[in-house]
Design a protein around this motif. Structure first.
Motif, PDB file in Angstrom:
ATOM      1  N   THR A 244      -5.152  -1.423   3.250  1.00 48.74           N
ATOM      2  CA  THR A 244      -5.225   0.031   3.316  1.00 48.74           C
ATOM      3  C   THR A 244      -5.364   0.509   4.755  1.00 48.74           C
ATOM      4  O   THR A 244      -6.056  -0.115   5.552  1.00 48.74           O
ATOM      5  CB  THR A 244      -6.453   0.536   2.522  1.00 48.74           C
ATOM      6  N   ILE A 245      -4.709   1.613   5.069  1.00 50.21           N
ATOM      7  CA  ILE A 245      -4.907   2.300   6.346  1.00 50.21           C
ATOM      8  C   ILE A 245      -5.241   3.763   6.058  1.00 50.21           C
ATOM      9  O   ILE A 245      -4.537   4.440   5.302  1.00 50.21           O
ATOM     10  CB  ILE A 245      -3.672   2.206   7.254  1.00 50.21           C
ATOM     11  N   PHE A 246      -6.349   4.232   6.659  1.00 49.38           N
ATOM     12  CA  PHE A 246      -6.736   5.630   6.557  1.00 49.38           C
ATOM     13  C   PHE A 246      -6.422   6.327   7.872  1.00 49.38           C
ATOM     14  O   PHE A 246      -6.817   5.857   8.929  1.00 49.38           O
ATOM     15  CB  PHE A 246      -8.241   5.759   6.289  1.00 49.38           C
ATOM     16  N   ASP A 247      -5.725   7.444   7.790  1.00 48.81           N
ATOM     17  CA  ASP A 247      -5.506   8.306   8.946  1.00 48.81           C
ATOM     18  C   ASP A 247      -6.476   9.470   8.798  1.00 48.81           C
ATOM     19  O   ASP A 247      -6.290  10.350   7.936  1.00 48.81           O
ATOM     20  CB  ASP A 247      -4.054   8.796   8.965  1.00 48.81           C
ATOM     21  N   THR A 248      -7.540   9.478   9.622  1.00 45.77           N
ATOM     22  CA  THR A 248      -8.567  10.502   9.455  1.00 45.77           C
ATOM     23  C   THR A 248      -8.103  11.874   9.934  1.00 45.77           C
ATOM     24  O   THR A 248      -8.662  12.894   9.517  1.00 45.77           O
ATOM     25  CB  THR A 248      -9.861  10.100  10.198  1.00 45.77           C
ATOM     26  N   ALA A 249      -7.091  11.923  10.800  1.00 42.71           N
ATOM     27  CA  ALA A 249      -6.549  13.208  11.240  1.00 42.71           C
ATOM     28  C   ALA A 249      -5.684  13.830  10.152  1.00 42.71           C
ATOM     29  O   ALA A 249      -5.780  15.028   9.867  1.00 42.71           O
ATOM     30  CB  ALA A 249      -5.741  13.030  12.525  1.00 42.71           C
ATOM     31  N   ASP A 250      -4.842  13.018   9.515  1.00 40.65           N
ATOM     32  CA  ASP A 250      -3.966  13.513   8.461  1.00 40.65           C
ATOM     33  C   ASP A 250      -4.628  13.531   7.091  1.00 40.65           C
ATOM     34  O   ASP A 250      -4.065  14.060   6.133  1.00 40.65           O
ATOM     35  CB  ASP A 250      -2.698  12.652   8.376  1.00 40.65           C
ATOM     36  N   ARG A 251      -5.828  12.921   6.984  1.00 40.82           N
ATOM     37  CA  ARG A 251      -6.549  12.828   5.698  1.00 40.82           C
ATOM     38  C   ARG A 251      -5.709  12.113   4.647  1.00 40.82           C
ATOM     39  O   ARG A 251      -5.544  12.583   3.516  1.00 40.82           O
ATOM     40  CB  ARG A 251      -6.929  14.208   5.156  1.00 40.82           C
ATOM     41  N   THR A 252      -5.181  10.952   5.009  1.00 38.24           N
ATOM     42  CA  THR A 252      -4.337  10.198   4.084  1.00 38.24           C
ATOM     43  C   THR A 252      -4.825   8.769   3.931  1.00 38.24           C
ATOM     44  O   THR A 252      -5.470   8.211   4.824  1.00 38.24           O
ATOM     45  CB  THR A 252      -2.873  10.165   4.551  1.00 38.24           C
ATOM     46  N   LEU A 253      -4.495   8.189   2.798  1.00 36.63           N
ATOM     47  CA  LEU A 253      -4.730   6.784   2.481  1.00 36.63           C
ATOM     48  C   LEU A 253      -3.370   6.145   2.250  1.00 36.63           C
ATOM     49  O   LEU A 253      -2.603   6.611   1.396  1.00 36.63           O
ATOM     50  CB  LEU A 253      -5.610   6.691   1.237  1.00 36.63           C
ATOM     51  N   SER A 254      -3.033   5.103   3.027  1.00 38.32           N
ATOM     52  CA  SER A 254      -1.768   4.376   2.874  1.00 38.32           C
ATOM     53  C   SER A 254      -2.100   2.957   2.444  1.00 38.32           C
ATOM     54  O   SER A 254      -2.952   2.305   3.049  1.00 38.32           O
ATOM     55  CB  SER A 254      -0.989   4.344   4.195  1.00 38.32           C
ATOM     56  N   VAL A 255      -1.408   2.446   1.429  1.00 32.88           N
ATOM     57  CA  VAL A 255      -1.820   1.161   0.863  1.00 32.88           C
ATOM     58  C   VAL A 255      -0.614   0.366   0.368  1.00 32.88           C
ATOM     59  O   VAL A 255       0.374   0.919  -0.110  1.00 32.88           O
ATOM     60  CB  VAL A 255      -2.835   1.385  -0.290  1.00 32.88           C
ATOM     61  N   ARG A 256      -0.715  -0.958   0.523  1.00 26.53           N
ATOM     62  CA  ARG A 256       0.249  -1.914  -0.041  1.00 26.53           C
ATOM     63  C   ARG A 256      -0.514  -2.821  -0.999  1.00 26.53           C
ATOM     64  O   ARG A 256      -1.554  -3.375  -0.654  1.00 26.53           O
ATOM     65  CB  ARG A 256       0.901  -2.748   1.067  1.00 26.53           C
ATOM     66  N   PHE A 257       0.024  -3.014  -2.208  1.00 26.66           N
ATOM     67  CA  PHE A 257      -0.643  -3.790  -3.245  1.00 26.66           C
ATOM     68  C   PHE A 257       0.021  -5.152  -3.442  1.00 26.66           C
ATOM     69  O   PHE A 257       1.254  -5.279  -3.386  1.00 26.66           O
ATOM     70  CB  PHE A 257      -0.616  -3.042  -4.577  1.00 26.66           C
ATOM     71  N   TYR A 258      -0.800  -6.155  -3.697  1.00 24.26           N
ATOM     72  CA  TYR A 258      -0.338  -7.520  -3.946  1.00 24.26           C
ATOM     73  C   TYR A 258       0.295  -7.590  -5.337  1.00 24.26           C
ATOM     74  O   TYR A 258      -0.332  -7.256  -6.343  1.00 24.26           O
ATOM     75  CB  TYR A 258      -1.530  -8.469  -3.862  1.00 24.26           C
ATOM     76  N   LEU A 259       1.540  -8.061  -5.402  1.00 21.80           N
ATOM     77  CA  LEU A 259       2.265  -8.144  -6.663  1.00 21.80           C
ATOM     78  C   LEU A 259       2.426  -9.572  -7.172  1.00 21.80           C
ATOM     79  O   LEU A 259       2.783  -9.772  -8.346  1.00 21.80           O
ATOM     80  CB  LEU A 259       3.647  -7.497  -6.530  1.00 21.80           C
ATOM     81  N   GLY A 260       2.185 -10.584  -6.326  1.00 24.21           N
ATOM     82  CA  GLY A 260       2.273 -11.953  -6.818  1.00 24.21           C
ATOM     83  C   GLY A 260       2.589 -12.958  -5.734  1.00 24.21           C
ATOM     84  O   GLY A 260       2.773 -12.617  -4.558  1.00 24.21           O
TER      85      GLY A 260
END
Length: 368
Positions: free
Chosen positions: A338-354
């Motif tokens: 996960t990466i949080f951009d505190t200026a843009d107020r966003t959560l960006s995430v990549r999930f493990y699929l296998g």
């Protein structure tokens, strides 16, 4: 409610739940979803139950209102003291993580960012607890939830949780406050004596408590110092950062003392050992069999960030450098990053699929 990553043939199937309305209505809807997943209220000593409700009413009114909504979903009197109407899930001991805060002064675009790897067992609860996998039992971390909450009053937020719908492992709110939890002290962790709710916030509810009630680091420090907190045998520490370029780590010492760890206007790296005991990233002990490479992972993050100006892509590459190896002998995988951009107020995430290092595309969620 929508599925946003993974499918029936992937390790993870990720659900995004968006909730609007009053805190009462949000609590009702969360309880209905938790009930669908198998949660049910548990008995509690009525004296403790009353003290818990009183503490929430005074210190975390958003949660108190959501508990009233949960009572409505279950057809119960919200003033009853004999049943626990929150604590909607449990995360057992045994996971590790890595996180790094890049302040605005060290970012290529002036945006403060926090990145983290969430490392956990890709096995079932029964196996984690030392038993055999039950027929049809899914891996514990295979059904995470992203929950976006937009209340009529107060801060909106997006949080990410593994199995506790009223808590979170990662979260960011509309004021730009980001919070995440990590194991604090692998080498001294012990099995819990009991799992029962106590007065105050448990270790998985604590990030949500801050996300609901605080807008910046200064408010978060005061809230933590004033709050009653408890864990279940696996102490955690927390990286907290805000949109004003401030960050700190909150942790408890082995004697129960409380510590706010800050590194000034520079990157702050966190893995799975107590920072107040080892504050110098250039003078860390050697890893042992029980430290889960905590010291070497922190060295790697520190060396990559020291004196550097980093983009979001650089932060993502640093997280990849300390991700868990995909080896048969290794019991843990990096289940999301996960990466949080505190200026843009966003959560960006990549999930493990296998297996085969298969991850979802990067998904971006605003705190609204």
């Amino acid at each position: 409610m929508t599925h946003v990553a993974g499918g029936k043939d992937d390790f993870q199937l990720v659900t995004h739940l968006t909730l609007t309305g009053s805190q009462y209505e949000i609590g009702r809807d969360v309880a209905q979803e938790a009930r669908r997943l198998g949660w049910a209220p548990t008995p509690i000593d009525p004296v403790v139950g009353r003290a818990r409700r009183t503490w929430f009413e005074r210190h975390w009114p958003q949660h108190h209102a959501r508990m009233d909504g949960a009572a409505a979903a279950l057809g119960l009197d919200p003033e009853q003291d004999e049943l626990v109407l929150d604590d909607q899930g449990y995360v057992p001991a045994g996971y590790g993580c890595s996180a790094m805060w890049i302040p605005p002064s060290a970012a290529t675009d002036g945006h403060g960012r926090v990145g983290r790897n969430y490392d956990f067992f890709p096995t079932t609860t029964s196996e984690i607890m030392g038993g055999e996998r039950r027929p049809g039992e899914l891996p514990m971390a295979s059904r995470p939830y992203l929950i976006t909450t937009v209340p009529d009053e107060g801060l909106s937020s997006t949080v990410l949780t593994m199995s506790a719908l009223d808590g979170c492992m990662d979260g960011v709110n509309s004021a730009g406050l980001a919070v995440m939890l990590l194991i604090a002290d692998f080498e001294s962790a012990e099995p819990p004596d009991a799992f029962g709710p106590q007065v105050g916030v448990n270790s998985v509810q604590l990030p949500r408590f801050l996300i609901d009630t605080c807008e910046n680091v200064d408010q978060a420090k005061q809230a933590l110092l004033a709050a009653k907190q408890y864990d279940h045998g696996m102490p955690l520490h927390y990286l907290v950062a805000d949109a004003h370029g401030q960050a700190f780590v909150w942790e408890h010492g082995r004697d129960g003392s409380e510590h706010i760890v800050e590194f000034g206007d520079g990157p702050l790296c966190v893995t799975n050992h107590l920072l107040h005991r080892h504050p110098d990233p250039m003078n860390l002990p050697a890893d042992s069999a029980s430290s889960f490479a905590s010291y070497s992972r922190l060295r790697t993050l520190y060396e990559r960030s020291k004196g550097a100006t980093m983009s979001a892509g650089d932060l993502r590459e640093s997280l990849r450098a300390v991700a868990q190896p995909e080896e048969a002998a290794a019991p843990i995988r990096t289940l999301w990053s996960t990466i949080f951009d505190t200026a843009d107020r966003t959560l960006s995430v990549r999930f493990y699929l296998g297996e085969g290092q298969r991850y979802s595309d990067e998904l971006v969620f605003p705190a609204r």
